[in-house]
Write a protein that holds these residues in place. Structure first.
Motif, PDB file in Angstrom:
ATOM      1  N   LYS A 330       0.822  -1.214   0.000  1.00 53.84           N
ATOM      2  CA  LYS A 330       0.000   0.000   0.000  1.00 53.84           C
ATOM      3  C   LYS A 330       0.852   1.258   0.000  1.00 53.84           C
ATOM      4  O   LYS A 330       0.335   2.364  -0.191  1.00 53.84           O
ATOM      5  N   GLN A 331       2.146   1.106   0.259  1.00 52.51           N
ATOM      6  CA  GLN A 331       3.028   2.278   0.258  1.00 52.51           C
ATOM      7  C   GLN A 331       2.973   3.014  -1.075  1.00 52.51           C
ATOM      8  O   GLN A 331       3.175   4.225  -1.136  1.00 52.51           O
ATOM      9  N   LEU A 332       2.719   2.272  -2.154  1.00 48.29           N
ATOM     10  CA  LEU A 332       2.656   2.862  -3.481  1.00 48.29           C
ATOM     11  C   LEU A 332       1.198   3.031  -3.895  1.00 48.29           C
ATOM     12  O   LEU A 332       0.501   2.054  -4.146  1.00 48.29           O
ATOM     13  N   GLY A 333       0.724   4.250  -3.915  1.00 49.93           N
ATOM     14  CA  GLY A 333      -0.631   4.521  -4.383  1.00 49.93           C
ATOM     15  C   GLY A 333      -1.718   4.447  -3.339  1.00 49.93           C
ATOM     16  O   GLY A 333      -2.862   4.806  -3.609  1.00 49.93           O
ATOM     17  N   GLY A 334      -1.404   3.931  -2.143  1.00 53.88           N
ATOM     18  CA  GLY A 334      -2.388   3.908  -1.068  1.00 53.88           C
ATOM     19  C   GLY A 334      -3.359   2.748  -1.106  1.00 53.88           C
ATOM     20  O   GLY A 334      -4.125   2.549  -0.158  1.00 53.88           O
ATOM     21  N   VAL A 335      -3.365   1.975  -2.201  1.00 48.88           N
ATOM     22  CA  VAL A 335      -4.212   0.788  -2.282  1.00 48.88           C
ATOM     23  C   VAL A 335      -3.366  -0.360  -2.813  1.00 48.88           C
ATOM     24  O   VAL A 335      -2.270  -0.165  -3.331  1.00 48.88           O
ATOM     25  N   SER A 336      -3.886  -1.570  -2.685  1.00 47.49           N
ATOM     26  CA  SER A 336      -3.199  -2.728  -3.226  1.00 47.49           C
ATOM     27  C   SER A 336      -4.211  -3.847  -3.401  1.00 47.49           C
ATOM     28  O   SER A 336      -5.414  -3.652  -3.248  1.00 47.49           O
ATOM     29  N   GLY A 337      -3.710  -5.010  -3.727  1.00 52.54           N
ATOM     30  CA  GLY A 337      -4.559  -6.186  -3.884  1.00 52.54           C
ATOM     31  C   GLY A 337      -3.692  -7.347  -4.303  1.00 52.54           C
ATOM     32  O   GLY A 337      -2.533  -7.172  -4.682  1.00 52.54           O
ATOM     33  N   VAL A 338      -4.263  -8.540  -4.227  1.00 51.21           N
ATOM     34  CA  VAL A 338      -3.493  -9.731  -4.592  1.00 51.21           C
ATOM     35  C   VAL A 338      -3.778 -10.054  -6.056  1.00 51.21           C
ATOM     36  O   VAL A 338      -4.904 -10.353  -6.441  1.00 51.21           O
TER      37      VAL A 338
END
Length: 696
Positions: A330-338
């Motif tokens: 989440k450090q990059l862009g504030g969102v993430s996912g698998v």
């Protein structure tokens, strides 16, 4: 007056940029949809007559997007300069017909045979200067100019063709970018140019690398070659040169991703996002170095022949995989996912057991609970041939029957649709959780430098910061993993685990955080070196001595069978991994002391009040983490927070108004939720691989 106004303007501008970037990223995903689901499909593996049946099946199972073209360079450019997208157009058309979106992938990870045959210089060289051969993925030299030209052409062709297609939701770049070491001529020259940019003069390089030691001195940048431990030998390694090589590899990988992203940006719609799928445990690539990706996704393979928690652990997987990756990326862009999650047994583990029923569903819920915006699985059909024929899919080898993992994926997607009906916008995190808000400060460069010189075989470099995340989660805290550029004031507690390399600006930032009321926890192996990996010309950990109110006078390590003893609040704790001996300043509180060895009575843990906050220094590393957990519990309570006491393997999250719990342990656990809670999915008794979703 002007001097005070300028920083405020800059701060306001910075905040507005962050908010804009966050808004730009969030618009790719509907908040009310909670999470979107997808599946990898490789039409090039199957007869064209089966494509429509497969795409329809994907839609019928409940998936929302299809992941295409990742390894299909050979089919899109079968001969140099001759492109064929007719087959891919047909598959995209089938996706549209069955109301599926498309996630398109650039194929740079798998070069076609004609490239290796006609342009062998486009492939990497290993540490023995052997050129890689055609036959697998990820062997191209990402800094080679000719390879870059080929990548530019194929990516541009794809972008022109699909960049304005409203059914293409985004782009994945490459595959599991790993910043692979490359000793080829192209890489040697790129490394020298990187060094010139960093150091400007060869004298500065010599100072940074300490080349006066063992006559390693350079008269010019042209004399520099990549420091090669295969030929120099482990004992002859230069840790500073090797640290810079890791930095260069990470920078080269990030720049290569940005290179592709820039090509795409020239052609694609603003509604299409750009991401990549880093491995969950990424020790080479550093996502925060990229500048042009919208966010970072990750791959997660929790189960590959490891024992894990309890007698069923080998079927449940390593809980730390999704635990850390879901926060780290989440450090990059504030969102993430698998982007790529294990659908069942794999083919590469030390052994590859069947999963306990419910495990794939639990992994999906774990990623979702931790904030994931997408969940995609590798892969739809189990392939009948090739290196990964034993790697399961969500469809079995007959091409039509769902695997156990496929059944669980369908159950997850059905349940998500029900949860969407329960979603209410604008719900704030409950105050009891906000008072425990915690961040773990992490910089991959600290992994590189410590893992090169661990000093004890017992030091688990990657999992040392992860264990603090496990502890904080067991106490019921919401936890982020943040870079040192992040705003620390958002968190009640900040943990700095083994942050070996620091500078004065970072220490000043920590001091300000504590002064303003934060609770800072610093552990052993922090601030022992400067940013180049040199010791300070002073006391051990000198830059933080004033902050922690103590001096680190020495460090000790015991044998695997050694028995170290630490005493805190009349309770004894075992250690044999690492210990810092502390000499507290006047006014610094001693929380724990060593209770055996020749330095019995020396301080092991100290605490100091600074302004409105506190700083705790944990100078000892225990294997069972009991000491660290007791310390963190006390810190939360003293900060005015309540705490939980979840057992190992049970993780509880709050997201979008929902509480969610997953159980990686081998025993049942009864969740102590309020009687007024509304259970939406699952039961209070959380079985192994069980999940529970509720509202309070």
């Amino acid at each position: 007056m002007v001097k005070k106004t300028i920083p405020l303007i800059l701060l306001t501008l910075l905040i507005s940029i962050i908010k804009v970037k966050s808004q730009e990223t969030s618009h790719f995903f509907s908040e009310k949809d909670l999470i979107t689901t997808g599946i990898y499909y490789y039409p090039e593996h199957w007869k064209e007559s089966q494509w429509e049946r497969d795409i329809k099946k994907i839609s019928d199972m409940g998936y929302e997007f299809v992941h295409l073209a990742e390894f299909a360079w050979f089919k899109m450019e079968p001969e140099e300069g001759k492109f064929d997208f007719a087959w891919l157009d047909k598959v995209v058309g089938l996706c549209v017909k069955y109301k599926l979106k498309v996630l398109m992938c650039t194929p740079s990870a798998t070069t076609p045979a004609w490239m290796r045959t006609d342009y062998p210089e486009t492939f990497i060289m290993d540490g023995h200067y052997t050129r890689a051969e055609h036959g697998t993925r990820g062997l191209a030299s990402i800094v080679n100019p000719r390879y870059r030209l080929f990548v530019e052409k194929i990516v541009a062709e794809m972008a022109r063709r699909y960049g304005q297609n409203k059914d293409v939701i985004g782009w994945q770049l490459d595959n599991e970018p790993d910043a692979k070491p490359d000793y080829s001529a192209s890489s040697q020259e790129a490394f020298r140019q990187w060094l010139k940019k960093r150091y400007k003069t060869v004298d500065a390089l010599n100072e940074a690398w300490g080349t006066a030691f063992w006559s390693q001195w350079y008269n010019s940048f042209e004399q520099v070659m990549i420091h090669n431990t295969n030929l120099v030998g482990w004992w002859g390694n230069n840790p500073h040169a090797l640290l810079d090589f890791k930095r260069y590899c990470a920078d080269a990988q990030a720049e290569f991703l940005d290179f592709q992203a820039a090509i795409l940006r020239n052609h694609i719609s603003k509604q299409q996002y750009i991401t990549t799928n880093y491995t969950a445990v990424s020790t080479g690539s550093d996502p925060v170095r990229t500048k042009k990706l919208d966010f970072a996704a990750y791959t997660a393979y929790p189960n590959g022949g490891s024992d894990n928690i309890g007698e069923l652990g080998f079927r449940l997987g390593d809980s730390r995989v999704i635990l850390f990756a879901s926060a780290y990326y989440k450090q990059l862009g504030g969102v993430s996912g698998v982007m790529e999650i294990q659908p069942g047994p794999v083919n590469w583990g030390s052994y590859n057991p069947l999963l306990l029923p419910g495990t794939v569903r639990m992994w999906l819920y774990h990623s979702f609970a931790a904030g994931g915006k997408l969940a995609c699985s590798y892969r739809f059909r189990q392939i009948l041939y090739g290196a990964e024929q034993y790697h399961s899919g969500v469809i079995q080898t007959d091409g039509v029957t769902p695997s156990p993992g496929g059944e669980e994926y369908m159950q997850f997607m059905k349940e998500i649709k029900e949860l969407r009906k329960q979603y209410r916008p604008g719900v704030k995190m409950p105050e009891k959780l906000a008072t425990r808000s915690t961040a773990i400060l992490w910089n991959l460069e600290n992994y590189w430098t410590i893992d090169r010189q661990k000093q004890t075989t017992q030091w688990d470099t990657w999992n040392y910061p992860v264990k603090f995340m496990e502890i904080a989660k067991s106490l019921g805290a919401p936890v982020d993993v943040i870079p040192e550029t992040a705003d620390l004031s958002k968190y009640k507690v900040v943990i700095v685990p083994a942050y070996e390399m620091v500078d004065s600006a970072l220490v000043k930032k920590w001091n300000s955080y504590v002064t303003d009321g934060g609770h800072l926890i610093i552990t052993c192996r922090t601030a022992t070196k400067n940013r180049m990996g040199h010791f300070w010309e002073g006391k051990l950990a000198a830059p933080i001595s004033g902050l922690i109110g103590a001096q680190v006078t020495a460090t000790d390590m015991l044998s695997v069978y050694g028995k170290g003893d630490v005493l805190m609040n009349e309770k004894h704790y075992d250690w044999n991994n690492w210990s810092d001996l502390l000499l507290p300043n006047q006014g610094t509180e001693i929380l724990a002391s060593y209770d055996n060895q020749f330095y019995k009575g020396k301080a092991a843990v100290t605490k100091r009040k600074v302004g409105k906050g506190t700083v705790t220094y944990i100078g000892v590393a225990t294997d069972n983490s009991e000491l660290e957990k007791d310390l963190l519990r006390d810190i939360y309570i003293q900060a005015g927070a309540t705490v939980e006491n979840y057992p190992p393997g049970v993780f509880v999250y709050w997201r979008d108004g929902f509480y969610m719990a997953v159980n990686y342990s081998s025993a049942n656990y009864t969740m102590g939720i309020p009687e007024t809670s509304k259970i939406l999915i699952g039961e209070k008794i959380l079985k192994p691989a069980g999940i529970l979703v509720w509202k309070e």
